[in-house]
Write a protein that holds these residues in place. Structure first.
Motif, PDB file in Angstrom:
ATOM      1  N   TRP A 118      40.941  30.894   4.929  1.00 41.75           N
ATOM      2  CA  TRP A 118      42.370  31.059   5.193  1.00 41.75           C
ATOM      3  C   TRP A 118      42.764  30.401   6.496  1.00 41.75           C
ATOM      4  CZ3 TRP A 118      44.226  33.204   9.574  1.00 41.75           C
ATOM      5  CH2 TRP A 118      43.340  33.962  10.341  1.00 41.75           C
ATOM      6  N   TRP A 119      41.892  30.445   7.499  1.00 45.36           N
ATOM      7  CA  TRP A 119      42.221  29.893   8.806  1.00 45.36           C
ATOM      8  C   TRP A 119      42.287  28.369   8.748  1.00 45.36           C
ATOM      9  CZ3 TRP A 119      38.880  26.617  11.256  1.00 45.36           C
ATOM     10  CH2 TRP A 119      37.583  26.562  10.764  1.00 45.36           C
ATOM     11  N   ILE A 120      41.526  27.751   7.862  1.00 42.83           N
ATOM     12  CA  ILE A 120      41.600  26.300   7.698  1.00 42.83           C
ATOM     13  C   ILE A 120      42.975  25.913   7.174  1.00 42.83           C
ATOM     14  CG2 ILE A 120      40.646  24.322   6.454  1.00 42.83           C
ATOM     15  CD1 ILE A 120      37.958  25.853   6.410  1.00 42.83           C
ATOM     16  N   ALA A 121      43.442  26.645   6.164  1.00 38.70           N
ATOM     17  CA  ALA A 121      44.764  26.374   5.602  1.00 38.70           C
ATOM     18  C   ALA A 121      45.864  26.665   6.620  1.00 38.70           C
ATOM     19  CB  ALA A 121      44.976  27.193   4.338  1.00 38.70           C
ATOM     20  N   ALA A 122      45.685  27.688   7.437  1.00 42.48           N
ATOM     21  CA  ALA A 122      46.693  28.016   8.454  1.00 42.48           C
ATOM     22  C   ALA A 122      46.777  26.926   9.517  1.00 42.48           C
ATOM     23  CB  ALA A 122      46.374  29.365   9.095  1.00 42.48           C
ATOM     24  N   VAL A 123      45.633  26.438   9.970  1.00 41.89           N
ATOM     25  CA  VAL A 123      45.632  25.355  10.960  1.00 41.89           C
ATOM     26  C   VAL A 123      46.244  24.093  10.362  1.00 41.89           C
ATOM     27  CG1 VAL A 123      44.111  23.806  12.273  1.00 41.89           C
ATOM     28  CG2 VAL A 123      43.718  26.264  12.317  1.00 41.89           C
ATOM     29  N   GLY A 124      45.908  23.787   9.110  1.00 40.98           N
ATOM     30  CA  GLY A 124      46.500  22.630   8.439  1.00 40.98           C
ATOM     31  C   GLY A 124      48.005  22.751   8.307  1.00 40.98           C
ATOM     32  N   PHE A 125      48.480  23.954   7.996  1.00 42.76           N
ATOM     33  CA  PHE A 125      49.916  24.180   7.866  1.00 42.76           C
ATOM     34  C   PHE A 125      50.629  23.965   9.199  1.00 42.76           C
ATOM     35  CE2 PHE A 125      53.667  26.987   7.549  1.00 42.76           C
ATOM     36  CZ  PHE A 125      54.227  26.480   6.391  1.00 42.76           C
ATOM     37  N   VAL A 126      50.059  24.495  10.270  1.00 46.74           N
ATOM     38  CA  VAL A 126      50.665  24.329  11.601  1.00 46.74           C
ATOM     39  C   VAL A 126      50.634  22.860  12.025  1.00 46.74           C
ATOM     40  CG1 VAL A 126      50.364  24.910  14.046  1.00 46.74           C
ATOM     41  CG2 VAL A 126      50.213  26.702  12.311  1.00 46.74           C
ATOM     42  N   LEU A 127      49.532  22.165  11.756  1.00 40.70           N
ATOM     43  CA  LEU A 127      49.463  20.738  12.085  1.00 40.70           C
ATOM     44  C   LEU A 127      50.473  19.924  11.282  1.00 40.70           C
ATOM     45  CD1 LEU A 127      45.624  20.113  12.436  1.00 40.70           C
ATOM     46  CD2 LEU A 127      47.344  20.106  14.246  1.00 40.70           C
ATOM     47  N   ALA A 128      50.666  20.284  10.021  1.00 46.60           N
ATOM     48  CA  ALA A 128      51.660  19.586   9.198  1.00 46.60           C
ATOM     49  C   ALA A 128      53.062  19.794   9.762  1.00 46.60           C
ATOM     50  CB  ALA A 128      51.582  20.066   7.754  1.00 46.60           C
ATOM     51  N   ILE A 129      53.370  20.997  10.201  1.00 46.39           N
ATOM     52  CA  ILE A 129      54.676  21.256  10.818  1.00 46.39           C
ATOM     53  C   ILE A 129      54.827  20.419  12.087  1.00 46.39           C
ATOM     54  CG2 ILE A 129      56.037  23.004  12.040  1.00 46.39           C
ATOM     55  CD1 ILE A 129      55.022  25.036   9.991  1.00 46.39           C
ATOM     56  N   ALA A 130      53.766  20.321  12.883  1.00 41.69           N
ATOM     57  CA  ALA A 130      53.816  19.530  14.119  1.00 41.69           C
ATOM     58  C   ALA A 130      54.051  18.047  13.822  1.00 41.69           C
ATOM     59  CB  ALA A 130      52.527  19.717  14.916  1.00 41.69           C
ATOM     60  N   VAL A 131      53.371  17.521  12.814  1.00 39.56           N
ATOM     61  CA  VAL A 131      53.533  16.098  12.479  1.00 39.56           C
ATOM     62  C   VAL A 131      54.920  15.830  11.912  1.00 39.56           C
ATOM     63  CG1 VAL A 131      52.703  14.298  10.909  1.00 39.56           C
ATOM     64  CG2 VAL A 131      51.081  15.650  12.190  1.00 39.56           C
ATOM     65  N   ILE A 132      55.433  16.734  11.097  1.00 37.60           N
ATOM     66  CA  ILE A 132      56.785  16.569  10.558  1.00 37.60           C
ATOM     67  C   ILE A 132      57.806  16.609  11.696  1.00 37.60           C
ATOM     68  CG2 ILE A 132      58.554  17.693   9.137  1.00 37.60           C
ATOM     69  CD1 ILE A 132      56.263  18.441   7.200  1.00 37.60           C
ATOM     70  N   THR A 133      57.599  17.492  12.650  1.00 37.53           N
ATOM     71  CA  THR A 133      58.494  17.564  13.806  1.00 37.53           C
ATOM     72  C   THR A 133      58.433  16.281  14.620  1.00 37.53           C
ATOM     73  OG1 THR A 133      58.196  19.956  13.880  1.00 37.53           O
ATOM     74  CG2 THR A 133      59.064  18.905  15.863  1.00 37.53           C
ATOM     75  N   TRP A 134      57.230  15.760  14.827  1.00 37.13           N
ATOM     76  CA  TRP A 134      57.061  14.507  15.566  1.00 37.13           C
ATOM     77  C   TRP A 134      57.788  13.362  14.850  1.00 37.13           C
ATOM     78  CZ3 TRP A 134      52.120  11.134  15.375  1.00 37.13           C
ATOM     79  CH2 TRP A 134      52.231  10.071  16.259  1.00 37.13           C
ATOM     80  N   GLY A 135      57.630  13.252  13.547  1.00 38.63           N
ATOM     81  CA  GLY A 135      58.347  12.228  12.780  1.00 38.63           C
ATOM     82  C   GLY A 135      59.847  12.409  12.868  1.00 38.63           C
ATOM     83  N   GLY A 136      60.311  13.651  12.867  1.00 37.67           N
ATOM     84  CA  GLY A 136      61.740  13.918  13.005  1.00 37.67           C
ATOM     85  C   GLY A 136      62.273  13.503  14.365  1.00 37.67           C
ATOM     86  N   VAL A 137      61.463  13.713  15.402  1.00 35.08           N
ATOM     87  CA  VAL A 137      61.875  13.304  16.748  1.00 35.08           C
ATOM     88  C   VAL A 137      61.976  11.781  16.829  1.00 35.08           C
ATOM     89  CG1 VAL A 137      61.108  13.219  19.160  1.00 35.08           C
ATOM     90  CG2 VAL A 137      61.039  15.375  17.902  1.00 35.08           C
ATOM     91  N   VAL A 138      61.018  11.069  16.233  1.00 30.92           N
ATOM     92  CA  VAL A 138      61.072   9.604  16.218  1.00 30.92           C
ATOM     93  C   VAL A 138      62.298   9.127  15.454  1.00 30.92           C
ATOM     94  CG1 VAL A 138      59.908   7.525  15.364  1.00 30.92           C
ATOM     95  CG2 VAL A 138      58.586   9.301  16.510  1.00 30.92           C
ATOM     96  N   PHE A 139      62.575   9.756  14.308  1.00 37.66           N
ATOM     97  CA  PHE A 139      63.750   9.397  13.512  1.00 37.66           C
ATOM     98  C   PHE A 139      65.027   9.677  14.287  1.00 37.66           C
ATOM     99  CE2 PHE A 139      67.073   9.845  10.413  1.00 37.66           C
ATOM    100  CZ  PHE A 139      66.770   8.908   9.442  1.00 37.66           C
ATOM    101  N   ALA A 140      65.100  10.834  14.924  1.00 37.26           N
ATOM    102  CA  ALA A 140      66.302  11.185  15.688  1.00 37.26           C
ATOM    103  C   ALA A 140      66.488  10.255  16.877  1.00 37.26           C
ATOM    104  CB  ALA A 140      66.215  12.634  16.162  1.00 37.26           C
TER     105      ALA A 140
END
Length: 156
Positions: A118-140
């Protein structure tokens, strides 16, 4: 080679109550490979992986729509380059996809080794949110620099 040639003879089986409790339960006729704690781990892992997949798909759809709408009025005379828009979307969607695939592979590896995942999936989920946020910042950032007018005034 037969067991008679091996020093010490054939391996001796352990009585059902003396070893591993899960093995003992299995030998007594237990039929489940997923005790309740393992079942909760698998369910939470699958749910986190599913939420990550849905989040990546929604990000892809929103990213495509945002790139199309942002680049519709983007041209060289306006000082706009569609590359930053596409780059931000690629970071968000591509990064979330790569993290999702890596998370699935690691979670399945943990399942094979009968470890908690479960912790692997949780870390992956948090990293995915971070990468999506980073892409959004670049787009913005591309959207702000492409549409912003100069606010520097001249004084006489």
């Amino acid at each position: 080679m037969t067991w008679s040639n091996v020093p010490g003879g054939p391996p001796q089986s352990t009585p059902p109550g003396s070893g591993d409790p899960q093995r003992a339960a299995w030998e007594r006729g237990g039929t489940t490979l997923f005790p309740p704690a393992k079942l909760a781990d698998r369910i939470s892992t699958v749910l986190l992986l599913a939420f990550g997949a849905v989040m990546t798909i929604v990000t892809a759809v929103v990213g495509i729509i945002a790139v199309i709408s942002a680049t519709a009025t983007c041209d060289a005379s306006a000082g706009c380059s569609p590359g930053s828009y596409i780059g931000g979307t690629a970071i968000a969607v591509g990064g979330a996809f790569v993290i999702g695939v890596a998370t699935v592979v690691l979670a399945i590896g943990a399942w094979i080794r009968r470890r908690s995942s479960w912790w692997i999936a949780a870390v992956g989920f948090v990293l995915a949110i971070a990468v999506i946020t980073w892409g959004g910042v670049v787009f913005a950032g591309a959207a702000d620099s492409g549409t912003a007018s100069s606010s520097v005034g001249t004084t006489a």
